[in-house]
Design a protein around this motif. Structure first.
Motif, PDB file in Angstrom:
ATOM      1  N   ALA A  10      94.257  -1.070  48.449  1.00 35.30           N
ATOM      2  CA  ALA A  10      94.013  -1.036  47.006  1.00 35.30           C
ATOM      3  C   ALA A  10      92.605  -0.537  46.686  1.00 35.30           C
ATOM      4  O   ALA A  10      92.301  -0.187  45.548  1.00 35.30           O
ATOM      5  CB  ALA A  10      94.221  -2.423  46.410  1.00 35.30           C
ATOM      6  N   CYS A  11      91.728  -0.503  47.668  1.00 30.09           N
ATOM      7  CA  CYS A  11      90.335  -0.089  47.413  1.00 30.09           C
ATOM      8  C   CYS A  11      90.275   1.402  47.086  1.00 30.09           C
ATOM      9  O   CYS A  11      90.739   2.247  47.850  1.00 30.09           O
ATOM     10  CB  CYS A  11      89.457  -0.391  48.633  1.00 30.09           C
ATOM     11  SG  CYS A  11      87.765   0.205  48.408  1.00 30.09           S
ATOM     12  N   THR A  12      89.686   1.709  45.931  1.00 29.45           N
ATOM     13  CA  THR A  12      89.558   3.107  45.508  1.00 29.45           C
ATOM     14  C   THR A  12      88.160   3.649  45.789  1.00 29.45           C
ATOM     15  O   THR A  12      87.812   4.737  45.316  1.00 29.45           O
ATOM     16  CB  THR A  12      89.840   3.219  43.998  1.00 29.45           C
ATOM     17  OG1 THR A  12      88.888   2.379  43.323  1.00 29.45           O
ATOM     18  CG2 THR A  12      91.248   2.788  43.641  1.00 29.45           C
ATOM     19  N   ALA A  13      87.368   2.848  46.507  1.00 27.82           N
ATOM     20  CA  ALA A  13      85.993   3.252  46.871  1.00 27.82           C
ATOM     21  C   ALA A  13      85.121   3.517  45.642  1.00 27.82           C
ATOM     22  O   ALA A  13      84.242   4.377  45.669  1.00 27.82           O
ATOM     23  CB  ALA A  13      86.016   4.462  47.790  1.00 27.82           C
ATOM     24  N   CYS A  14      85.356   2.757  44.576  1.00 25.58           N
ATOM     25  CA  CYS A  14      84.608   2.999  43.330  1.00 25.58           C
ATOM     26  C   CYS A  14      83.154   2.530  43.412  1.00 25.58           C
ATOM     27  O   CYS A  14      82.329   2.926  42.606  1.00 25.58           O
ATOM     28  CB  CYS A  14      85.298   2.312  42.159  1.00 25.58           C
ATOM     29  SG  CYS A  14      85.175   0.509  42.232  1.00 25.58           S
ATOM     30  N   SER A  15      82.876   1.624  44.361  1.00 27.98           N
ATOM     31  CA  SER A  15      81.505   1.117  44.602  1.00 27.98           C
ATOM     32  C   SER A  15      80.996   0.114  43.576  1.00 27.98           C
ATOM     33  O   SER A  15      79.816  -0.237  43.598  1.00 27.98           O
ATOM     34  CB  SER A  15      80.489   2.255  44.739  1.00 27.98           C
ATOM     35  OG  SER A  15      80.789   3.003  45.892  1.00 27.98           O
ATOM     36  N   THR A  16      81.848  -0.342  42.668  1.00 30.48           N
ATOM     37  CA  THR A  16      81.398  -1.346  41.699  1.00 30.48           C
ATOM     38  C   THR A  16      80.869  -2.582  42.430  1.00 30.48           C
ATOM     39  O   THR A  16      79.819  -3.126  42.083  1.00 30.48           O
ATOM     40  CB  THR A  16      82.585  -1.769  40.792  1.00 30.48           C
ATOM     41  OG1 THR A  16      83.150  -0.600  40.233  1.00 30.48           O
ATOM     42  CG2 THR A  16      82.139  -2.718  39.695  1.00 30.48           C
ATOM     43  N   CYS A  17      81.608  -3.009  43.449  1.00 31.15           N
ATOM     44  CA  CYS A  17      81.207  -4.219  44.185  1.00 31.15           C
ATOM     45  C   CYS A  17      79.863  -4.007  44.863  1.00 31.15           C
ATOM     46  O   CYS A  17      79.026  -4.915  44.914  1.00 31.15           O
ATOM     47  CB  CYS A  17      82.272  -4.595  45.202  1.00 31.15           C
ATOM     48  SG  CYS A  17      82.639  -3.286  46.402  1.00 31.15           S
ATOM     49  N   ALA A  18      79.649  -2.801  45.377  1.00 31.76           N
ATOM     50  CA  ALA A  18      78.409  -2.520  46.114  1.00 31.76           C
ATOM     51  C   ALA A  18      77.200  -2.649  45.199  1.00 31.76           C
ATOM     52  O   ALA A  18      76.125  -3.080  45.619  1.00 31.76           O
ATOM     53  CB  ALA A  18      78.477  -1.126  46.716  1.00 31.76           C
ATOM     54  N   PRO A  33      79.690  -4.836  50.177  1.00 28.48           N
ATOM     55  CA  PRO A  33      81.099  -5.248  50.218  1.00 28.48           C
ATOM     56  C   PRO A  33      82.071  -4.120  50.563  1.00 28.48           C
ATOM     57  O   PRO A  33      82.965  -4.289  51.379  1.00 28.48           O
ATOM     58  CB  PRO A  33      81.376  -5.761  48.807  1.00 28.48           C
ATOM     59  CG  PRO A  33      80.077  -5.862  48.122  1.00 28.48           C
ATOM     60  CD  PRO A  33      79.066  -5.081  48.876  1.00 28.48           C
ATOM     61  N   LYS A  34      81.867  -2.964  49.955  1.00 32.42           N
ATOM     62  CA  LYS A  34      82.833  -1.875  50.184  1.00 32.42           C
ATOM     63  C   LYS A  34      82.817  -1.447  51.646  1.00 32.42           C
ATOM     64  O   LYS A  34      83.866  -1.350  52.291  1.00 32.42           O
ATOM     65  CB  LYS A  34      82.485  -0.675  49.284  1.00 32.42           C
ATOM     66  CG  LYS A  34      83.420   0.501  49.468  1.00 32.42           C
ATOM     67  CD  LYS A  34      83.007   1.694  48.617  1.00 32.42           C
ATOM     68  CE  LYS A  34      81.812   2.402  49.205  1.00 32.42           C
ATOM     69  NZ  LYS A  34      81.481   3.655  48.519  1.00 32.42           N
ATOM     70  N   LEU A  35      81.628  -1.231  52.191  1.00 25.29           N
ATOM     71  CA  LEU A  35      81.537  -0.724  53.563  1.00 25.29           C
ATOM     72  C   LEU A  35      81.828  -1.799  54.601  1.00 25.29           C
ATOM     73  O   LEU A  35      82.513  -1.551  55.593  1.00 25.29           O
ATOM     74  CB  LEU A  35      80.149  -0.109  53.802  1.00 25.29           C
ATOM     75  CG  LEU A  35      79.859   1.151  52.974  1.00 25.29           C
ATOM     76  CD1 LEU A  35      78.450   1.652  53.231  1.00 25.29           C
ATOM     77  CD2 LEU A  35      80.874   2.251  53.288  1.00 25.29           C
ATOM     78  N   THR A  66      84.241  -8.630  40.482  1.00 25.91           N
ATOM     79  CA  THR A  66      83.964  -7.352  39.823  1.00 25.91           C
ATOM     80  C   THR A  66      84.922  -6.231  40.209  1.00 25.91           C
ATOM     81  O   THR A  66      84.967  -5.215  39.532  1.00 25.91           O
ATOM     82  CB  THR A  66      82.524  -6.890  40.154  1.00 25.91           C
ATOM     83  OG1 THR A  66      82.362  -6.912  41.566  1.00 25.91           O
ATOM     84  CG2 THR A  66      81.496  -7.795  39.533  1.00 25.91           C
ATOM     85  N   CYS A  67      85.675  -6.415  41.291  1.00 24.44           N
ATOM     86  CA  CYS A  67      86.535  -5.319  41.764  1.00 24.44           C
ATOM     87  C   CYS A  67      87.657  -5.026  40.761  1.00 24.44           C
ATOM     88  O   CYS A  67      88.475  -5.894  40.465  1.00 24.44           O
ATOM     89  CB  CYS A  67      87.149  -5.669  43.115  1.00 24.44           C
ATOM     90  SG  CYS A  67      88.322  -4.407  43.670  1.00 24.44           S
ATOM     91  N   PRO A  68      87.728  -3.803  40.231  1.00 23.08           N
ATOM     92  CA  PRO A  68      88.777  -3.497  39.250  1.00 23.08           C
ATOM     93  C   PRO A  68      90.166  -3.387  39.882  1.00 23.08           C
ATOM     94  O   PRO A  68      91.170  -3.397  39.183  1.00 23.08           O
ATOM     95  CB  PRO A  68      88.342  -2.141  38.680  1.00 23.08           C
ATOM     96  CG  PRO A  68      87.473  -1.523  39.725  1.00 23.08           C
ATOM     97  CD  PRO A  68      86.824  -2.656  40.463  1.00 23.08           C
TER      98      PRO A  68
HETATM   99  S1  SF4 Z   1      85.018  -2.678  43.694  1.00 24.84           S
HETATM  100 FE1  SF4 Z   1      84.674  -2.388  45.919  1.00 24.84          FE
HETATM  101  S2  SF4 Z   1      86.540  -3.157  46.911  1.00 24.84           S
HETATM  102 FE2  SF4 Z   1      87.019  -2.879  44.736  1.00 24.84          FE
HETATM  103  S3  SF4 Z   1      87.920  -0.824  44.638  1.00 24.84           S
HETATM  104 FE3  SF4 Z   1      85.729  -0.589  44.204  1.00 24.84          FE
HETATM  105  S4  SF4 Z   1      84.785  -0.179  46.235  1.00 24.84           S
HETATM  106 FE4  SF4 Z   1      86.854  -0.963  46.613  1.00 24.84          FE
END
Ligand code: SF4
Ligand code: SF4
Length: 401
Positions: A10-18, A33-35, A66-68
């Protein structure tokens, strides 16, 4: 173990969590978190990567909040960390911190000697040698546990029952919080039941990498709580981490029968009281007061997605104001901030919160989590209380137990 846990696709690599991970902001060695989570998990599952940096994750769940896309990043990290620790071994210090309930059971019969012993310079040297931070004050054990005191209370019988899950910190270190909750619920026509057979929620075992033991603890709790959930009795936790385990982590990490039913009936204590208010059932016979409080929302309360019930409930008391500090994680993350190699990180994460508290004039800081209270007192010198203790005082003397 829940085989369906931890979907990484489900991870779209959006980087919000990072952008929001408090540890990534404080520690260069932690990739975020993402990496460390979904991205590294692909390599771990292919057997190509073994990631020691996972030890930095506090399981604060900010990434999950925070992960969408709803990726359970912290759960991914905790499972991978447990596997890593199985392969590479664990320290005595980490075993002790993960098994706080065992330690409390050993220490309590010898309290206050146990507390005196903990403050003893020789004991602190020994603790330092095994990796407990020298600068971190250790929480005191209560002279009498919550359960012991609860067993002697004479509650008014009520048709409405509540199950209270006390958790280790309230039971062994802060029994006044549990007693204050009982008094508040009695003032609101509810009788409190604490069933026999409950144990630690298992969170220290999860963060310590002892997932099998955590699962066993979870299943014991579910076996005790499930009949109450099936009978429609609400289950309350006054500690947000215990509450989050019951509401979310038991289902997410462990495929335990009855976990979903227990989760559906579990409430944070202040969440439940706010529901009573919204239903027009909260006793509002509060005596007038005069106080200004600050409020820190613990990470594991924010992860429950229930807003900040304390702001509404305490803010409605006559003569009382409460301001939301809104300064993120306090940094202690349960036992994390007790480790000598994590202490500085823990204090660095809490800096924004500490600065805001120090800049304000207030009678006390309110926060639902016991270890957040320890961290706030340590980082600022401010008095830190559970909000239910303020509510209880507002009912006194009419509803003294
Ligand atoms: S917030 Fe982090 S875990 Fe969630 S989709 Fe984005 S990069 Fe992936
Ligand atoms: S749980 Fe907290 S520390 Fe761990 S990766 Fe997520 S945001 Fe960062």
């Amino acid at each position: 173990m829940n085989k369906n846990c931890c979907d990484i696709d489900a991870c779209t690599a959006c980087s919000t969590c990072a952008a929001l991970c408090p540890v990534a902001a404080a520690v260069r060695e932690f990739p975020g978190p993402k990496l460390a989570g979904p991205a590294a998990e692909r390599f771990r599952r292919a057997g190509a990567r073994d990631d020691a940096a996972l030890a930095y994750c506090t399981n604060c769940k900010t990434c999950e909040i925070t992960c969408p896309s709803g990726v359970p990043v912290a759960a991914i990290n905790m499972r991978a960390r447990a596997e890593h620790q199985k392969k590479h071994g664990r320290k005595l210090r980490d075993w002790l911190l993960a098994h706080g309930e065992h330690m409390a059971k050993l220490a309590l019969p010898a309290q206050p000697l146990a507390d005196l012993g903990m403050d003893n310079p020789v004991t602190r040297q020994v603790l330092k040698a095994i990796g407990i931070a020298a600068g971190r004050p250790l929480p005191k054990y209560a002279r009498r546990s919550f359960l012991r005191q609860f067993g002697k209370l004479r509650q008014q019988p009520c048709a409405d029952k509540i199950v209270f899950f006390p958790g280790c910190f309230t039971n062994y270190n802060a029994p006044e919080v549990g007693l204050d909750l009982v008094a508040v619920l009695q003032a609101n026509g509810h009788e409190v039941v604490v069933p026999k057979g409950l144990n630690c929620c298992g969170l220290p075992l999860v963060t310590g990498g002892y997932l099998e033991e955590a699962e066993a603890a979870a299943k014991r709790n579910i076996a005790v709580l499930a009949p109450y959930a099936a009978a429609g009795v609400p289950i309350l936790a006054a500690c947000p981490s215990c509450g989050l385990m019951l509401k979310q982590d038991y289902r997410e990490l462990f495929a335990a029968d009855g976990a979903a039913e227990v989760a559906a009936k579990t409430y944070d204590a202040m969440e439940f009281l706010l529901e009573l208010r919204d239903a027009g059932r909260l006793n509002t016979a509060f005596k007038p007061g005069k106080a200004r409080y600050l409020y820190h929302a613990p990470c594991h309360l924010r992860a429950q997605g229930i807003g900040r019930p304390t702001l509404e409930l305490i803010g409605a008391l006559p003569g009382v104001t409460v301001a939301d500090l809104d300064a993120g994680c306090c940094g202690i993350a349960g036992s994390y901030g007790f480790k000598d190699d994590r202490y500085e990180i823990s204090m660095a994460i809490g800096q924004e919160l500490f600065a805001r508290i120090k800049a304000e004039q207030a009678d006390a800081v309110l926060t639902d989590c016991g270890t957040c209270r320890l961290q706030i007192a340590h980082g600022t010198g401010a008095k830190a209380l559970h909000p239910v203790s303020v509510l209880r005082k507002a009912y006194e003397p009419a509803y003294k137990l």
